[in-house]
Design a protein around this motif. Structure first.
Motif, PDB file in Angstrom:
ATOM      1  N   HIS A  67       0.837  -1.201   0.000  1.00 37.44           N
ATOM      2  CA  HIS A  67       0.000   0.000   0.000  1.00 37.44           C
ATOM      3  C   HIS A  67       0.874   1.253   0.000  1.00 37.44           C
ATOM      4  O   HIS A  67       0.666   2.181  -0.793  1.00 37.44           O
ATOM      5  N   SER A  68       1.884   1.269   0.880  1.00 39.58           N
ATOM      6  CA  SER A  68       2.746   2.449   1.010  1.00 39.58           C
ATOM      7  C   SER A  68       3.576   2.696  -0.243  1.00 39.58           C
ATOM      8  O   SER A  68       3.611   3.814  -0.777  1.00 39.58           O
ATOM      9  N   VAL A  69       4.258   1.652  -0.707  1.00 39.64           N
ATOM     10  CA  VAL A  69       5.190   1.817  -1.821  1.00 39.64           C
ATOM     11  C   VAL A  69       4.455   2.120  -3.123  1.00 39.64           C
ATOM     12  O   VAL A  69       4.867   2.994  -3.893  1.00 39.64           O
ATOM     13  N   ILE A  70       3.350   1.410  -3.361  1.00 38.44           N
ATOM     14  CA  ILE A  70       2.611   1.650  -4.610  1.00 38.44           C
ATOM     15  C   ILE A  70       2.002   3.056  -4.612  1.00 38.44           C
ATOM     16  O   ILE A  70       2.023   3.749  -5.625  1.00 38.44           O
ATOM     17  N   LEU A  71       1.519   3.508  -3.466  1.00 37.19           N
ATOM     18  CA  LEU A  71       1.011   4.887  -3.374  1.00 37.19           C
ATOM     19  C   LEU A  71       2.128   5.878  -3.712  1.00 37.19           C
ATOM     20  O   LEU A  71       1.914   6.836  -4.473  1.00 37.19           O
ATOM     21  N   SER A  72       3.317   5.650  -3.198  1.00 33.92           N
ATOM     22  CA  SER A  72       4.435   6.577  -3.485  1.00 33.92           C
ATOM     23  C   SER A  72       4.779   6.579  -4.975  1.00 33.92           C
ATOM     24  O   SER A  72       5.103   7.617  -5.544  1.00 33.92           O
ATOM     25  N   ASP A  77       5.719  12.522  -9.868  1.00 30.71           N
ATOM     26  CA  ASP A  77       6.551  13.718  -9.705  1.00 30.71           C
ATOM     27  C   ASP A  77       6.236  14.512  -8.448  1.00 30.71           C
ATOM     28  O   ASP A  77       7.059  15.304  -7.992  1.00 30.71           O
ATOM     29  N   SER A  78       5.032  14.326  -7.902  1.00 32.12           N
ATOM     30  CA  SER A  78       4.692  15.082  -6.686  1.00 32.12           C
ATOM     31  C   SER A  78       5.325  14.451  -5.437  1.00 32.12           C
ATOM     32  O   SER A  78       5.285  15.024  -4.363  1.00 32.12           O
ATOM     33  N   PHE A  79       5.908  13.257  -5.616  1.00 34.89           N
ATOM     34  CA  PHE A  79       6.567  12.578  -4.494  1.00 34.89           C
ATOM     35  C   PHE A  79       8.027  13.026  -4.447  1.00 34.89           C
ATOM     36  O   PHE A  79       8.870  12.530  -5.184  1.00 34.89           O
ATOM     37  N   LYS A  80       8.319  14.006  -3.569  1.00 34.88           N
ATOM     38  CA  LYS A  80       9.671  14.577  -3.528  1.00 34.88           C
ATOM     39  C   LYS A  80      10.166  14.695  -2.092  1.00 34.88           C
ATOM     40  O   LYS A  80      10.206  15.781  -1.512  1.00 34.88           O
ATOM     41  N   PRO A  81      10.559  13.576  -1.487  1.00 36.63           N
ATOM     42  CA  PRO A  81      11.046  13.647  -0.110  1.00 36.63           C
ATOM     43  C   PRO A  81      12.469  14.201  -0.024  1.00 36.63           C
ATOM     44  O   PRO A  81      13.306  13.920  -0.876  1.00 36.63           O
ATOM     45  N   ASN A  82      12.731  14.987   1.015  1.00 37.20           N
ATOM     46  CA  ASN A  82      14.094  15.407   1.336  1.00 37.20           C
ATOM     47  C   ASN A  82      14.725  14.465   2.358  1.00 37.20           C
ATOM     48  O   ASN A  82      15.941  14.424   2.524  1.00 37.20           O
ATOM     49  N   MET A  83      13.854  13.732   3.063  1.00 36.83           N
ATOM     50  CA  MET A  83      14.297  12.746   4.050  1.00 36.83           C
ATOM     51  C   MET A  83      13.156  11.760   4.250  1.00 36.83           C
ATOM     52  O   MET A  83      11.995  12.103   4.048  1.00 36.83           O
ATOM     53  N   THR A 264      10.048  20.546   7.791  1.00 33.16           N
ATOM     54  CA  THR A 264       8.989  21.535   8.024  1.00 33.16           C
ATOM     55  C   THR A 264       7.597  20.919   7.861  1.00 33.16           C
ATOM     56  O   THR A 264       6.602  21.502   8.278  1.00 33.16           O
ATOM     57  N   SER A 265       7.544  19.736   7.222  1.00 32.39           N
ATOM     58  CA  SER A 265       6.264  19.028   7.099  1.00 32.39           C
ATOM     59  C   SER A 265       6.526  17.528   7.057  1.00 32.39           C
ATOM     60  O   SER A 265       7.596  17.090   6.633  1.00 32.39           O
ATOM     61  N   PHE A 266       5.523  16.751   7.526  1.00 38.64           N
ATOM     62  CA  PHE A 266       5.603  15.293   7.509  1.00 38.64           C
ATOM     63  C   PHE A 266       4.450  14.756   6.671  1.00 38.64           C
ATOM     64  O   PHE A 266       3.286  15.045   6.970  1.00 38.64           O
ATOM     65  N   THR A 267       4.763  13.994   5.635  1.00 42.14           N
ATOM     66  CA  THR A 267       3.741  13.354   4.810  1.00 42.14           C
ATOM     67  C   THR A 267       3.726  11.865   5.120  1.00 42.14           C
ATOM     68  O   THR A 267       4.750  11.191   4.987  1.00 42.14           O
ATOM     69  N   SER A 292      -2.295  11.086  -0.776  1.00 49.22           N
ATOM     70  CA  SER A 292      -3.453  10.488  -1.469  1.00 49.22           C
ATOM     71  C   SER A 292      -3.351  10.802  -2.950  1.00 49.22           C
ATOM     72  O   SER A 292      -2.652  11.735  -3.362  1.00 49.22           O
ATOM     73  N   ILE A 293      -4.107  10.023  -3.746  1.00 43.02           N
ATOM     74  CA  ILE A 293      -4.075  10.264  -5.202  1.00 43.02           C
ATOM     75  C   ILE A 293      -5.240  11.164  -5.584  1.00 43.02           C
ATOM     76  O   ILE A 293      -6.205  11.287  -4.863  1.00 43.02           O
TER      77      ILE A 293
END
Length: 293
Positions: A67-72, A77-83, A264-267, A292-293
């Motif tokens: 669920h987690s990985v497929i959602l990511s 392109d909107s999935f842009k983690p810095n950490m 500054t934010s947690f997703t 979410s999609i």
């Protein structure tokens, strides 16, 4: 800076991932591939299964990971983690999200982990308990005061610590914690003593599989459960992942360090919103987002 966090066991629910499967060709392809890798139709259980079917260890861990990985992946392109960071099992999802592991390799490791943990649970009856309303140091002191195996296992947030160990030792520890003023000390409905020395047989089994798997240089740091610190070296990531099964999940410390390092934010990426709640317990001003999609 965007911190992306991935949940662990306990976040599963019937129908999880169905919206992804029905609305995304990428998701459908990955779910179908997962069925082939696992050798059974996990999608059928995720989308239509009963609570009992979903709580089978061989199902629960791969289901949450998928669920987690497929959602990511669907976020594109909107999935842009810095950490990134993941709670226990969620660490495997985080390692796919930051490019350390491939989807296929991580899913195979998660499946092996689930089966190895189940086997370790069957060797000796054991359990876990949630302790609410005590300082971490007091809980640690209580674990040391009890005969038998009982250790601090999940530092979830200030005032919420899960202990893990032998059934008798856990029951005694719960009484000790209540006497010291714990608001609650509640034995959990889990299969065994995760993140304790009783998981050593599982750690040994998983270690061999992890050592045989390719770990690439990540696109961004992962804050690992064992150290709660940013890690980018593939060999160090591997070593920490092996240690994770018998070591405590330092989630409170992980969130504190991510914030200190500029988050500054947690997703939260995956089923549920437990981790978002824990972030707020550490820093009420922190922005939390449910992917979410």
């Amino acid at each position: 800076m965007n911190a992306y966090v991935f949940p662990g066991q306990g976040a599963q629910f019937s129908g999880m991932g169905l919206d992804l499967y029905e609305n995304s060709e990428i998701a459908k392809e990955l779910f179908d591939k997962a069925n082939d890798i696992l050798g059974f139709e996990i999608t059928k259980i995720m989308f239509e299964g009963t609570k009992e079917e979903l709580t089978q260890t061989k199902v629960t861990q791969p289901a949450i990971f998928l669920h987690s990985v497929i959602l990511s992946k669907v976020l594109g392109d909107s999935f842009k983690p810095n950490m990134v960071a993941g709670h226990s099992l969620g660490e495997f999802s985080a390692l796919v999200a930051n490019g350390t592991l491939t989807f296929e390799d991580a899913l195979q490791l998660v499946s092996k982990r689930a089966i190895a943990m189940q086997k370790a649970c069957e060797i000796e009856p054991s359990t876990m308990a949630a302790v609410l309303g005590l300082e971490d140091e007091v809980v640690e002191e209580g674990c040391k005061a009890i005969e038998g195996i009982v250790v601090a296992a999940n530092y979830n947030c200030p005032g919420q610590l899960v202990i893990s160990g032998e059934i008798d030792a856990i029951n005694q520890a719960c009484e000790w914690m209540k006497e010291k003023g714990a608001r609650r000390a509640l034995v959990l409905a889990v299969g065994g003593a995760f993140h304790s020395p009783l998981m050593e047989p599982a750690r040994e089994e998983l270690a061999a599989a992890i050592e045989a798997t390719t770990f690439s240089s990540p696109k961004c740091p992962i804050y690992q459960n064992v150290t709660a610190k940013a890690v980018t070296d593939p060999e160090e990531i591997k070593k920490n992942l092996i240690a994770q099964l018998t070591a405590p999940v330092k989630w409170t410390q992980t969130m504190q360090n991510m914030i200190e390092d500029g988050a500054t934010s947690f997703t939260e990426v995956g089923p549920g919103k437990v981790l978002s709640g824990l972030v707020k317990k550490v820093d009420r001003s922190m922005e939390t987002i449910l992917a979410s999609i």
